[in-house]
Design a protein around this motif. Sequence first.
Motif, mmCIF file in Angstrom:
data_model
loop_
_atom_site.group_PDB
_atom_site.id
_atom_site.type_symbol
_atom_site.label_atom_id
_atom_site.label_comp_id
_atom_site.label_asym_id
_atom_site.label_seq_id
_atom_site.Cartn_x
_atom_site.Cartn_y
_atom_site.Cartn_z
ATOM 1 N N THR A 23 -3.963 2.345 -0.054
ATOM 2 C CA THR A 23 -2.910 3.233 -0.521
ATOM 3 C C THR A 23 -3.331 4.695 -0.429
ATOM 4 O O THR A 23 -4.524 5.024 -0.453
ATOM 5 C CB THR A 23 -2.526 2.894 -1.979
ATOM 6 N N THR A 44 2.543 4.991 -0.882
ATOM 7 C CA THR A 44 2.072 6.354 -1.114
ATOM 8 C C THR A 44 2.444 6.736 -2.542
ATOM 9 O O THR A 44 3.622 6.708 -2.919
ATOM 10 C CB THR A 44 2.709 7.330 -0.116
ATOM 11 N N CYS A 91 2.621 -4.514 -6.732
ATOM 12 C CA CYS A 91 2.044 -4.912 -5.436
ATOM 13 C C CYS A 91 1.957 -6.422 -5.258
ATOM 14 O O CYS A 91 1.715 -6.899 -4.142
ATOM 15 C CB CYS A 91 0.660 -4.281 -5.266
ATOM 16 N N CYS A 123 -4.841 -1.457 -4.604
ATOM 17 C CA CYS A 123 -4.239 -1.160 -3.298
ATOM 18 C C CYS A 123 -5.258 -0.377 -2.463
ATOM 19 O O CYS A 123 -5.207 0.870 -2.432
ATOM 20 C CB CYS A 123 -2.956 -0.350 -3.461
ATOM 21 N N ASN A 134 0.848 -1.191 0.000
ATOM 22 C CA ASN A 134 0.000 0.000 0.000
ATOM 23 C C ASN A 134 0.885 1.243 0.000
ATOM 24 O O ASN A 134 0.965 1.976 0.989
ATOM 25 C CB ASN A 134 -0.933 -0.013 1.218
#
Length: 341
Positions: A29, A7, A324, A26, A5
Amino acid sequence: MMKKNPTILILLTKDEKALSRIHEICPKTTVRVGPWVTEAGQTLPLELVKDVDVLFCELLPANIDLDRLKWIQLTSAGYTQVLGLPILEKKIRVTNGLGNFDIPIAEWNIMMMLWWRRNMLDAQASQRGKVWDRAAKYQRELRGATVGFYGYGGIARETARLAKAMGLTVWALIRGSITKRPRTFCVEGTGDPEGGLPDRVFTPDRIKEFLGGVDYLIVTVPLTPATKGIIGEKELRMLKPSAVLINPARAPVIEEQAYLRCLQEGWIRGSSLDVHYAYPLPPEHPLWSMPNLIMTAHISGAAASPQFLERAYSIFVQNLERYCSSQPLLNELTPAQLKGK
């Protein structure tokens, strides 16, 4: 360690559909959307650039924290904007926009070959002069001509696909061998994913034979320290006097003074240029007044079209899903590329 997750900072026009897909991939996120950075050295507010793990942009903001950054997705196919940065030292992964520009630039390439084949510069002059002229020079077919690609990436492959469909002979000059591209973004049904379209493939030691045999030379190599000025007077003089040089790649791949002399002294028939030695090209630059040059203002990639954003986000979303889930990324630059080799 890869974060599931991260930024994310997106520095281009917002796309709500793509943002929804990002949150599906995500759910926890953090996504920030900022202004499109268009100039090197531009800084952004600290609240935008702090604690960013993933950056999706054309140019990096000057105040981005490289120590925190894990992955950069560039919208451009070129990547000179990251050369010289401590990318490898910081273990930052970089992916680019390969595949996004293949279709529009290939169409521009075909248009330019047709323009020259049908002598449209002269036809336009006749129209302006109200001259009715049905000369044979306006009635030549492109079919049967030989187009050569200096480099065989995505733009060359899509142009080759269209050229083969139109009956042209396709040659390619590359450093190694043509390979499949399983981890490169490609719009379905386009390009040459298997690398089987060229009729002949040349290596640099056979450049004289290659350049001497093409009717149209299309430059498609990226600009790196290794390719800057790779085409100079020696190479330009290898072309036939009837040849046309088409450059939608980067201007400095061709040595500027040699290129100017080539056109001024008529070493070749003419050239089409979409990339430049200065942005914007100053009014006093001699290229503006070349009668044997068709010049456009770096628009072949159609970055202002709706398809550009759609494909840019498609590349990023596909890569985010891969990122991910610890899968290989599309269009990832190698350490050699990040060193400018």
